[in-house]
Design a protein around this motif. Structure first.
Motif, PDB file in Angstrom:
ATOM      1  N   LEU A  53       0.846  -1.187   0.000  1.00 26.00           N
ATOM      2  CA  LEU A  53       0.000   0.000   0.000  1.00 26.00           C
ATOM      3  C   LEU A  53       0.886   1.243   0.000  1.00 26.00           C
ATOM      4  CD1 LEU A  53      -1.432  -2.363   1.883  1.00 26.00           C
ATOM      5  CD2 LEU A  53      -3.234  -0.643   1.993  1.00 26.00           C
ATOM      6  N   GLN A  54       0.820   2.004  -1.090  1.00 27.44           N
ATOM      7  CA  GLN A  54       1.649   3.192  -1.227  1.00 27.44           C
ATOM      8  C   GLN A  54       0.972   4.390  -0.552  1.00 27.44           C
ATOM      9  OE1 GLN A  54       2.808   2.344  -5.650  1.00 27.44           O
ATOM     10  NE2 GLN A  54       4.388   3.696  -4.771  1.00 27.44           N
ATOM     11  N   VAL A  55       1.142   4.437   0.748  1.00 26.74           N
ATOM     12  CA  VAL A  55       0.578   5.510   1.561  1.00 26.74           C
ATOM     13  C   VAL A  55       1.259   6.824   1.198  1.00 26.74           C
ATOM     14  CG1 VAL A  55       2.241   5.048   3.414  1.00 26.74           C
ATOM     15  CG2 VAL A  55       0.087   6.179   3.962  1.00 26.74           C
ATOM     16  N   ARG A  56       0.550   7.917   1.261  1.00 29.81           N
ATOM     17  CA  ARG A  56       1.156   9.215   0.954  1.00 29.81           C
ATOM     18  C   ARG A  56       2.087   9.620   2.099  1.00 29.81           C
ATOM     19  NH1 ARG A  56      -3.053  14.199   1.767  1.00 29.81           N
ATOM     20  NH2 ARG A  56      -1.180  15.257   1.016  1.00 29.81           N
ATOM     21  N   SER A  57       3.060  10.442   1.788  1.00 33.39           N
ATOM     22  CA  SER A  57       3.987  10.937   2.802  1.00 33.39           C
ATOM     23  C   SER A  57       3.219  11.609   3.936  1.00 33.39           C
ATOM     24  CB  SER A  57       4.952  11.941   2.170  1.00 33.39           C
ATOM     25  OG  SER A  57       5.727  12.591   3.147  1.00 33.39           O
ATOM     26  N   GLY A  58       3.466  11.146   5.158  1.00 35.84           N
ATOM     27  CA  GLY A  58       2.776  11.702   6.321  1.00 35.84           C
ATOM     28  C   GLY A  58       1.433  11.086   6.606  1.00 35.84           C
ATOM     29  N   GLY A  59       1.031  10.069   5.836  1.00 36.52           N
ATOM     30  CA  GLY A  59      -0.304   9.499   5.971  1.00 36.52           C
ATOM     31  C   GLY A  59      -0.411   8.249   6.806  1.00 36.52           C
ATOM     32  N   ASP A  60       0.656   7.864   7.512  1.00 34.83           N
ATOM     33  CA  ASP A  60       0.638   6.599   8.256  1.00 34.83           C
ATOM     34  C   ASP A  60      -0.328   6.619   9.435  1.00 34.83           C
ATOM     35  OD1 ASP A  60       2.977   4.945   7.020  1.00 34.83           O
ATOM     36  OD2 ASP A  60       3.778   6.953   7.275  1.00 34.83           O
ATOM     37  N   VAL A  61      -0.500   7.777  10.079  1.00 30.35           N
ATOM     38  CA  VAL A  61      -1.452   7.856  11.195  1.00 30.35           C
ATOM     39  C   VAL A  61      -2.841   7.455  10.715  1.00 30.35           C
ATOM     40  CG1 VAL A  61      -2.565   9.378  12.873  1.00 30.35           C
ATOM     41  CG2 VAL A  61      -0.125   9.655  12.373  1.00 30.35           C
ATOM     42  N   ALA A  62      -3.248   8.003   9.588  1.00 34.22           N
ATOM     43  CA  ALA A  62      -4.569   7.680   9.043  1.00 34.22           C
ATOM     44  C   ALA A  62      -4.644   6.222   8.617  1.00 34.22           C
ATOM     45  CB  ALA A  62      -4.885   8.598   7.863  1.00 34.22           C
ATOM     46  N   ALA A  63      -3.588   5.727   7.976  1.00 35.95           N
ATOM     47  CA  ALA A  63      -3.596   4.331   7.516  1.00 35.95           C
ATOM     48  C   ALA A  63      -3.752   3.380   8.692  1.00 35.95           C
ATOM     49  CB  ALA A  63      -2.314   4.038   6.745  1.00 35.95           C
ATOM     50  N   ILE A  64      -3.012   3.631   9.764  1.00 33.19           N
ATOM     51  CA  ILE A  64      -3.099   2.745  10.932  1.00 33.19           C
ATOM     52  C   ILE A  64      -4.448   2.910  11.621  1.00 33.19           C
ATOM     53  CG2 ILE A  64      -2.055   2.141  13.148  1.00 33.19           C
ATOM     54  CD1 ILE A  64       0.638   3.108  11.982  1.00 33.19           C
ATOM     55  N   MET A  65      -4.984   4.108  11.610  1.00 24.88           N
ATOM     56  CA  MET A  65      -6.330   4.292  12.159  1.00 24.88           C
ATOM     57  C   MET A  65      -7.339   3.441  11.384  1.00 24.88           C
ATOM     58  SD  MET A  65      -8.342   5.623  14.381  1.00 24.88           S
ATOM     59  CE  MET A  65      -7.652   7.098  15.142  1.00 24.88           C
ATOM     60  N   GLY A  66      -7.170   3.388  10.070  1.00 24.63           N
ATOM     61  CA  GLY A  66      -8.047   2.533   9.272  1.00 24.63           C
ATOM     62  C   GLY A  66      -7.924   1.075   9.666  1.00 24.63           C
ATOM     63  N   LEU A  67      -6.706   0.604   9.879  1.00 22.45           N
ATOM     64  CA  LEU A  67      -6.505  -0.783  10.316  1.00 22.45           C
ATOM     65  C   LEU A  67      -7.184  -1.020  11.664  1.00 22.45           C
ATOM     66  CD1 LEU A  67      -2.704  -1.231   9.453  1.00 22.45           C
ATOM     67  CD2 LEU A  67      -4.674  -1.913   8.071  1.00 22.45           C
ATOM     68  N   CYS A  68      -7.040  -0.065  12.572  1.00 24.46           N
ATOM     69  CA  CYS A  68      -7.655  -0.221  13.892  1.00 24.46           C
ATOM     70  C   CYS A  68      -9.182  -0.259  13.786  1.00 24.46           C
ATOM     71  CB  CYS A  68      -7.214   0.919  14.813  1.00 24.46           C
ATOM     72  SG  CYS A  68      -5.460   0.873  15.282  1.00 24.46           S
ATOM     73  N   LYS A  69      -9.757   0.517  12.870  1.00 23.57           N
ATOM     74  CA  LYS A  69     -11.206   0.479  12.679  1.00 23.57           C
ATOM     75  C   LYS A  69     -11.653  -0.912  12.234  1.00 23.57           C
ATOM     76  CE  LYS A  69     -13.868   3.732  11.054  1.00 23.57           C
ATOM     77  NZ  LYS A  69     -14.580   4.199  12.260  1.00 23.57           N
ATOM     78  N   VAL A  70     -10.871  -1.521  11.354  1.00 21.80           N
ATOM     79  CA  VAL A  70     -11.215  -2.870  10.887  1.00 21.80           C
ATOM     80  C   VAL A  70     -11.191  -3.853  12.058  1.00 21.80           C
ATOM     81  CG1 VAL A  70     -10.504  -4.775   9.390  1.00 21.80           C
ATOM     82  CG2 VAL A  70     -10.370  -2.410   8.563  1.00 21.80           C
ATOM     83  N   VAL A  71     -10.187  -3.740  12.920  1.00 21.01           N
ATOM     84  CA  VAL A  71     -10.079  -4.634  14.078  1.00 21.01           C
ATOM     85  C   VAL A  71     -11.276  -4.437  15.012  1.00 21.01           C
ATOM     86  CG1 VAL A  71      -8.702  -5.213  16.106  1.00 21.01           C
ATOM     87  CG2 VAL A  71      -7.560  -4.693  13.946  1.00 21.01           C
ATOM     88  N   VAL A  72     -11.619  -3.199  15.307  1.00 22.22           N
ATOM     89  CA  VAL A  72     -12.723  -2.919  16.230  1.00 22.22           C
ATOM     90  C   VAL A  72     -14.050  -3.389  15.642  1.00 22.22           C
ATOM     91  CG1 VAL A  72     -14.026  -1.069  17.360  1.00 22.22           C
ATOM     92  CG2 VAL A  72     -11.522  -1.017  17.361  1.00 22.22           C
ATOM     93  N   GLU A  73     -14.250  -3.157  14.357  1.00 23.72           N
ATOM     94  CA  GLU A  73     -15.486  -3.612  13.714  1.00 23.72           C
ATOM     95  C   GLU A  73     -15.577  -5.136  13.714  1.00 23.72           C
ATOM     96  OE1 GLU A  73     -15.530  -1.830   9.870  1.00 23.72           O
ATOM     97  OE2 GLU A  73     -15.758   0.209  10.627  1.00 23.72           O
ATOM     98  N   ALA A  74     -14.461  -5.808  13.480  1.00 24.63           N
ATOM     99  CA  ALA A  74     -14.450  -7.275  13.507  1.00 24.63           C
ATOM    100  C   ALA A  74     -14.768  -7.780  14.907  1.00 24.63           C
ATOM    101  CB  ALA A  74     -13.092  -7.796  13.041  1.00 24.63           C
ATOM    102  N   ASP A  75     -14.268  -7.081  15.922  1.00 30.55           N
ATOM    103  CA  ASP A  75     -14.568  -7.474  17.302  1.00 30.55           C
ATOM    104  C   ASP A  75     -16.035  -7.247  17.624  1.00 30.55           C
ATOM    105  OD1 ASP A  75     -13.416  -8.211  20.050  1.00 30.55           O
ATOM    106  OD2 ASP A  75     -14.508  -6.356  20.470  1.00 30.55           O
ATOM    107  N   ASP A  76     -16.581  -6.144  17.146  1.00 25.94           N
ATOM    108  CA  ASP A  76     -18.016  -5.885  17.360  1.00 25.94           C
ATOM    109  C   ASP A  76     -18.861  -6.998  16.747  1.00 25.94           C
ATOM    110  OD1 ASP A  76     -17.444  -3.506  18.642  1.00 25.94           O
ATOM    111  OD2 ASP A  76     -17.829  -2.237  16.884  1.00 25.94           O
TER     112      ASP A  76
END
Length: 760
Positions: free
Chosen positions: A277-300
């Motif tokens: 995944l070619q994340v934009r420069s400085g975009g890792d916070v958002a990318a990891i937030m997206g991953l965390c949303k997937v984890v939380v939704e899967a847990d729900d």
């Protein structure tokens, strides 16, 4: 089945015949002595020579050839038969050499004699060691200790580093900045804040037991190629690898193992990343937030269906704090904002997040792609958040894995090279050496640069390195460096930092790590610490490049002995004759980390000095790992606007830090030049530019100063919109000294705001 990932710019996979050809080319350029082959044979093996390149660990079960392409280049480069002695200066002045490129300066060969700068002739002239030590000491003793900086590049062994730090404190300051200030200081500060450990949490066995790697901003193909072997083995046993990086790095795309006859004969490639995944420069916070949303939704969903929870609630309850607030942030984050800031689609992030959900044991790997941003510590905290959600720190096959650069950059911090007084056991130093160590914090490299620019810093001693090329504000630094009262460079080869001599300037040439270090008690071993907190002994065998060379430890001891007042507890000559005595001192100062030090230095795989977070002991004030609730979704200090780009500085395949071996960056398809700026085709078209057009980059940092780097050819490359790339260290001229991580002050070299101007 994962789709095959390709890198259209690359001439081929990492490793393979391309790696062998690249090493052969450097062999031809450097013309190393015949002993270089034997050095490579012993490299990174117990009782052998520990590579002077990166800090990747040395496995106990080593292979026949335990070196990589870049490690071999480093060895061949320093074993060159070329020499830069006093005769070189008969036909060259310092002023003449300022027009030379970094590569050409180092091609002059190994430095052979201690040298003093002569103002009248603009040349360096030979001087004896005693004369050099006496003259340097005289100047140091006329200066205020607070105005003197003791810098270290991350190369010197633990023994020399310990004495160097001791020398500085006996002299009267904690002005001990180190190269980590410019790269992984964000790790030291950021990780300590959230898990209580300044270093990564995994050990070698974890690599063999994990079933998933998540990579962020790290390039093993060029920076730590030996990492590719455990990655290949992981893929062969079915592990999955997901990579986030603005640049498509070939080492994380595919690999041909040069130690496998089958791979070499058949050309069989191992696909490394399952998703890239070619994340934009400085975009890792958002990318990891997206991953965390997937984890939380899967847990729900699992909870709603009465299935096994995805979150590791037992771990979270027992070992963490801040969870509820963080989960609220995750739920409130909107996908449209995540997509905008990361440059990635919701579908791509959901696919990557599902890999994380399905994995039992995950290692999070990162490099300077996370640390070198204005909010780099937030990047690291977000990665830790992701790992904590499923208990992926402090158990087998899981953990946090920052990959360090220089070979002993981590170890130097361990034994006292630190500007923060609280990191050093001053009470033990006081008891051992009968003095009152300074308690005031010393100078960080950012403050040192500012001090040089303002004239407040009067002297710099550099234990290795090429500081003028490594730091921001190069033009101002060159003026400030030359205005000092004293500069002392401990070096193996000529570099640009030698070309702006202070009023009194000295080059002190040192042995290479691979060379014999004969002292009063025989050939000496030194030790280094790798990225996994293991300590390794290293013994050189090669004949030194010159009889005039001294070891780094001998140089430190000589300077200290000449400078400091006599003290019966300070036995510089004895320590210089027997390095095991210094290891005894290190053990007495750090008994928990270095128990039975001298007995264990050649332990296969190194001996482990321990890590609390690896055992789920959290040395934070809360005594727990901390979830961090982000207040932003990017790590930038600036906003988007038309014509503004985020410049990411990069290293080539022919480079280690500021050392340029050549002009071949085969993984990016760039040959014969470093004067390029990489842009995606859409950005080139929108800017009204043409491929091959010559442009200049202009800093767009809001401080009123114009910083320019010109003569760059526009080169199409597969990159996210708004992210452009060019080479380090050339791009350092564009970095404002105040553009750094808010917590660690690490320069934000991976997201520099710039504009592009066409050149006539």
């Amino acid at each position: 089945m994962t789709d095959k990932i390709t890198n259209p710019e690359s001439e081929g996979p990492a490793g393979g015949w391309g790696s062998l050809k690249s090493m052969a080319r450097i062999y031809g350029d450097a013309w190393p002595t015949p002993a270089a082959i034997d050095t490579l044979r012993r490299q990174n093996k117990p009782g052998g020579y520990m590579c002077a390149s990166c800090a990747w660990p040395k496995p106990a079960n080593y292979s026949a050839f335990e070196f990589c392409e870049n490690g071999a280049k480093a060895t061949l480069w320093e074993t060159t038969s070329a020499r830069c002695g006093p005769d070189f200066w008969e036909s060259h002045t310092v002023g003449d050499l300022r027009s030379w490129k970094d590569h050409d300066l180092e091609m002059t060969g190994r430095l052979t004699h201690p040298m003093r700068y002569d103002t009248a002739t603009d040349r360096y002239v030979e001087i004896s060691w005693d004369e050099a030590f006496t003259a340097i000491a005289a100047t140091l003793n006329h200066l205020d200790p607070k105005d003197v900086v003791f810098y270290s590049s991350g190369h010197a062994g633990l023994e020399a580093s310990y004495l160097y730090a001791l020398f500085a404190r006996l002299y009267g300051n904690n002005n001990l900045p180190q190269s980590s200030n410019m790269c992984h200081e964000t790790t030291s500060v950021g990780l300590t804040k959230v898990i209580g450990s300044p270093v990564g949490t995994i050990v070698w066995d974890d690599l063999e037991k994990t079933d998933c790697f998540f990579f962020f901003g790290q390039n093993p193909g060029s920076n730590s190629p030996r990492f590719l072997h455990p990655l290949q083995e992981a893929k062969q046993r079915g592990a999955r690898i997901v990579t986030f990086n603005p640049v498509m790095e070939q080492g994380l795309v595919s690999f041909v193992n040069p130690q496998s006859p089958t791979d070499m004969l058949t050309g069989h490639e191992t696909q490394i990343s399952d998703q890239y995944l070619q994340v934009r420069s400085g975009g890792d916070v958002a990318a990891i937030m997206g991953l965390c949303k997937v984890v939380v939704e899967a847990d729900d969903l699992a909870r709603a269906n009465g299935e096994k929870r995805v979150l590791d609630l037992d771990f979270i309850d027992q070992h963490t704090t801040g969870f509820e607030k963080f989960i609220d942030c995750v739920r409130e984050a909107q996908w449209k904002d995540i997509e905008r800031e990361s440059g990635l689609s919701e579908d791509a992030l959901r696919a990557a997040g599902q890999v994380y959900v399905e994995a039992e044991r995950v290692i999070g790997v990162y490099g300077m792609g996370l640390t070198q941003h204005a909010h780099g510590a937030l990047n690291i905290a977000m990665l830790v958040n992701l790992l904590l959600l499923r208990g992926n720190i402090g158990r087998e096959g899981a953990g946090c894995c920052p990959v360090r650069g220089h070979s002993n950059v981590q170890g130097q911090r361990t034994v006292g090279i630190a500007e923060k007084a609280k990191l050093v056991p001053m009470d033990k130093l006081k008891a051992l050496f009968d003095f009152d160590p300074p308690t005031e914090d010393g100078t960080h490299i950012v403050d040192a640069v500012k001090g040089l620019m303002s004239g407040e810093i009067k002297a710099f001693i550099s234990l290795g390195g090429n500081l003028l090329r490594a730091v921001p504000e190069q033009e101002e630094m060159e003026r400030g460096w030359a205005a000092q009262e004293l500069s002392v460079m401990v070096s193996t080869k000529l570099n640009r930092s030698h070309l702006f001599p202070a009023k009194k300037a000295y080059i002190l040439p040192c042995l290479a790590r691979s060379e014999l270090d004969e002292q009063a008690t025989g050939n000496q071993a030194i030790t280094i610490e790798d990225s996994f907190s293991h300590i390794h002994g290293s013994t050189g065998k090669r004949t030194p490049a010159s009889r005039q060379l001294k070891s780094e430890l001998a140089i430190v001891a000589g300077l200290a002995d000449a400078t400091l007042k006599p003290n019966p507890k300070l036995k510089w000559s004895e320590w210089g004759g027997d390095y095991s005595l210094v290891r005894d001192l290190i053990e007495q100062t750090y008994p928990e980390d270095f128990a039975d030090y001298n007995k264990r230095i050649f332990t296969p795989g190194g001996f482990y000095r321990g890590n609390g977070a690896h055992e789920r002991i959290w040395n934070t004030p809360e005594k727990k790992a901390i979830f961090t609730s982000p207040e932003r979704l990017n790590s930038l200090a600036f906003t988007d606007k038309p014509g503004r780009y985020s410049l990411l500085t990069m290293r080539s395949n022919d480079q280690f830090n500021t050392t340029i071996y050549g002009y071949s960056d085969r993984f990016r398809g760039i040959e014969g030049t470093r004067d390029v700026v990489l842009m995606c085709e859409a950005d080139i078209a929108e800017a009204g530019l043409e491929p091959g057009q010559t442009v200049r980059l202009v800093s767009d940092y809001d401080d009123g100063r114009r910083r320019v780097l010109g003569g760059l050819k526009v080169t199409p490359h597969k990159l996210p919109r708004g992210t452009i790339c060019s080479y380090y260290p050339e791009c350092n001229v564009l970095i404002a000294i105040d553009h750094h991580d808010a917590l660690s002050k690490t320069p934000a070299s991976k997201s520099i705001p710039v504009c592009i101007e066409a050149e006539a």
